[in-house]
Design a protein around this motif. Structure first.
Motif, PDB file in Angstrom:
ATOM      1  N   ARG A  16       0.834  -1.194   0.000  1.00 27.74           N
ATOM      2  CA  ARG A  16       0.000   0.000   0.000  1.00 27.74           C
ATOM      3  C   ARG A  16       0.876   1.255   0.000  1.00 27.74           C
ATOM      4  O   ARG A  16       1.911   1.302   0.671  1.00 27.74           O
ATOM      5  CB  ARG A  16      -0.903  -0.012   1.226  1.00 27.74           C
ATOM      6  N   ARG A  17       0.462   2.249  -0.762  1.00 25.91           N
ATOM      7  CA  ARG A  17       1.164   3.539  -0.766  1.00 25.91           C
ATOM      8  C   ARG A  17       0.763   4.342   0.464  1.00 25.91           C
ATOM      9  O   ARG A  17      -0.392   4.337   0.873  1.00 25.91           O
ATOM     10  CB  ARG A  17       0.855   4.326  -2.041  1.00 25.91           C
ATOM     11  N   GLU A  61       8.525   6.915  -5.804  1.00 26.94           N
ATOM     12  CA  GLU A  61       9.651   6.905  -4.862  1.00 26.94           C
ATOM     13  C   GLU A  61       9.564   8.023  -3.827  1.00 26.94           C
ATOM     14  O   GLU A  61      10.348   8.056  -2.888  1.00 26.94           O
ATOM     15  CB  GLU A  61      10.972   6.992  -5.633  1.00 26.94           C
ATOM     16  N   ILE A  62       8.627   8.949  -3.994  1.00 24.40           N
ATOM     17  CA  ILE A  62       8.476  10.013  -2.999  1.00 24.40           C
ATOM     18  C   ILE A  62       7.756   9.479  -1.763  1.00 24.40           C
ATOM     19  O   ILE A  62       8.166   9.711  -0.625  1.00 24.40           O
ATOM     20  CB  ILE A  62       7.713  11.207  -3.595  1.00 24.40           C
ATOM     21  N   PHE A  86       8.440   1.138   4.206  1.00 27.05           N
ATOM     22  CA  PHE A  86       9.719   1.277   3.536  1.00 27.05           C
ATOM     23  C   PHE A  86       9.755   2.491   2.605  1.00 27.05           C
ATOM     24  O   PHE A  86       8.721   2.918   2.074  1.00 27.05           O
ATOM     25  CB  PHE A  86      10.000   0.046   2.662  1.00 27.05           C
ATOM     26  N   LEU A  87      10.956   2.984   2.374  1.00 30.43           N
ATOM     27  CA  LEU A  87      11.237   3.824   1.225  1.00 30.43           C
ATOM     28  C   LEU A  87      11.502   2.899   0.043  1.00 30.43           C
ATOM     29  O   LEU A  87      12.119   1.842   0.206  1.00 30.43           O
ATOM     30  CB  LEU A  87      12.469   4.697   1.474  1.00 30.43           C
ATOM     31  N   ALA A  88      11.050   3.286  -1.136  1.00 26.81           N
ATOM     32  CA  ALA A  88      11.177   2.428  -2.318  1.00 26.81           C
ATOM     33  C   ALA A  88      12.083   3.079  -3.349  1.00 26.81           C
ATOM     34  O   ALA A  88      11.948   4.269  -3.641  1.00 26.81           O
ATOM     35  CB  ALA A  88       9.807   2.158  -2.926  1.00 26.81           C
ATOM     36  N   GLY A 107      10.393  -5.320 -13.134  1.00 26.61           N
ATOM     37  CA  GLY A 107      11.665  -5.052 -12.482  1.00 26.61           C
ATOM     38  C   GLY A 107      11.558  -5.280 -10.989  1.00 26.61           C
ATOM     39  O   GLY A 107      10.598  -5.874 -10.493  1.00 26.61           O
ATOM     40  N   THR A 108      12.552  -4.821 -10.264  1.00 29.35           N
ATOM     41  CA  THR A 108      12.587  -4.981  -8.814  1.00 29.35           C
ATOM     42  C   THR A 108      12.699  -3.623  -8.138  1.00 29.35           C
ATOM     43  O   THR A 108      13.136  -2.640  -8.751  1.00 29.35           O
ATOM     44  CB  THR A 108      13.772  -5.861  -8.378  1.00 29.35           C
ATOM     45  N   VAL A 109      12.295  -3.601  -6.895  1.00 23.58           N
ATOM     46  CA  VAL A 109      12.341  -2.384  -6.087  1.00 23.58           C
ATOM     47  C   VAL A 109      13.101  -2.692  -4.803  1.00 23.58           C
ATOM     48  O   VAL A 109      12.770  -3.647  -4.088  1.00 23.58           O
ATOM     49  CB  VAL A 109      10.922  -1.881  -5.752  1.00 23.58           C
TER      50      VAL A 109
END
Length: 379
Positions: A16-17, A61-62, A86-88, A107-109
């Protein structure tokens, strides 16, 4: 209360964001998969993880992301447990084309605890925290100045006894953790909601047991438990040095206790030495400071000469936290300690590898050598 030891059904991971400013939950991310979530007390930012995405845009990413582990327990109760915030940071995505001329990303984060905000920011110039500063209050203010939330920690009356200067290359997290350590607090961590935890350090043996792992009828453990000890590598000679422009003091303490595996007699008088500088020392005379340094050196040797036993086990996911006290009952073996490492995979069971440690401490018999190496004005 959720039943973590019974059968689980309808298991899923949610991503979730979360808004950066208010840490309010926003929309769920779809087409993303949790790969792993790792925590360790031995790392600076304490937690990191990895997620993958396929056929969608990578996360913003913000704003941070929050991971949830969800299932229905044996009592038909739906459980939604926050695991980490987490930060992403997304790696360069790969693109593939589909019929109709559209493309999709994959891709991956890489994920990092919110402490990375503090660890990435250097002081940029030397910073002196003056004597008389409340160390914990200063640390809390430093954390909150970056927009992070703290747990409103217990007030501490500890004041720095002398000025302390941080280097320009030190990070804000370096500064915060030094101040917390000076006041007898544990290093900063974050909880599952991203709140920075600032708490007094408590010896593992004095913490109440939070989780019990056994291999009984309702076991959530995977087969096999392993243990190891580091007694061969721990110091048996400890030297503490206190040095200012006015004086230089040194205390060396030797472990000569026959009941300690690491002691000099039991190691054939082979030394494993450790020397540390002390920057904070109470006492209004040189004799009192030397006595306090001696007491500190004895205490530090007792702690650093403690044999450390580690136990490693695997289990289905439970919301165990770093530094939690746990007990393991495996057949006829009994073991207890505090959690130092957690690694959770993104599968349905949330398979989790746990590492915990316990200190085998002794009231050591020691030999002490104290010395006033230098005192201004005294020949």
């Amino acid at each position: 209360m959720a039943d973590w030891y019974g059968l689980r059904s309808d298991v899923e991971w949610m991503i979730r964001r979360v808004s950066w400013a208010e840490l309010e939950e926003l929309e769920d991310y779809e087409r993303m998969k949790v790969e792993s979530c790792e925590q360790s007390i031995f790392t600076t930012i304490k937690a990191r993880g990895s997620i993958s995405f396929n056929g969608c845009d990578p996360p913003d990413e913000i704003d941070p992301i929050r991971l949830y582990y969800c299932f229905t327990d044996a009592d038909s109760k739906r459980v939604k447990e926050p695991v980490a915030t987490f930060l992403a940071e997304a790696s360069n995505p790969a693109f593939s084309s589909l019929e109709g001329g559209t493309t999709r990303e994959s891709g991956t984060v890489d994920c990092y605890s919110l402490l990375k905000v503090l660890s990435d920011a250097s002081l940029k110039r030397p910073l002196t925290v003056p004597a008389g500063t409340n160390a914990v209050a200063y640390a809390v203010a430093a954390v909150e100045s970056f927009g992070l939330r703290t747990n409103n920690p217990d007030k501490s009356s500890y004041l720095l006894s002398s000025d302390h200067t941080f280097e320009a290359t030190d990070s804000h997290l370096d500064m915060v953790n030094w101040l917390l350590d000076a006041a007898g607090f544990a290093s900063a961590t974050t909880d599952a909601l991203g709140t920075v935890q600032i708490v007094k350090y408590v010896e593992p043996t004095e913490r109440p047991v939070s989780w019990v792992f056994d291999n009984g009828d309702r076991s959530i453990m995977y087969p096999k438990v392993s243990t190891e000890s580091d007694w061969r590598s721990i110091p048996n000679v400890y030297t503490a040095i206190y040095q200012t422009d006015e004086e230089s003091l040194a205390v060396t303490v030797r472990n000569v206790d026959q009941n300690s595996k690491a002691s000099l007699p039991n190691r054939g008088w082979r030394e494993n030495s450790l020397t540390e500088a002390v920057s904070e020392l109470a006492g209004d005379t040189v004799q009192k400071r030397l006595a306090n340094l001696e007491a500190m050196a004895k205490k530090n040797l007792a702690g650093k000469s403690a044999e450390v036993e580690y136990v490693k086990l695997s289990c289905a996911y439970v919301p165990v936290k770093l530094n939690d006290a746990v007990r393991v009952e495996y057949s006829d073996r009994r073991w207890s300690g505090s959690v130092t490492g957690i690694r959770t995979s993104g599968d349905a069971a949330g398979k989790t590898d746990l590492e915990a440690r316990r200190f085998v401490r002794h009231d050591l018999r020691v030999e002490v050598e104290s010395q006033i190496v230098y005192q201004k004005g005294v020949v």
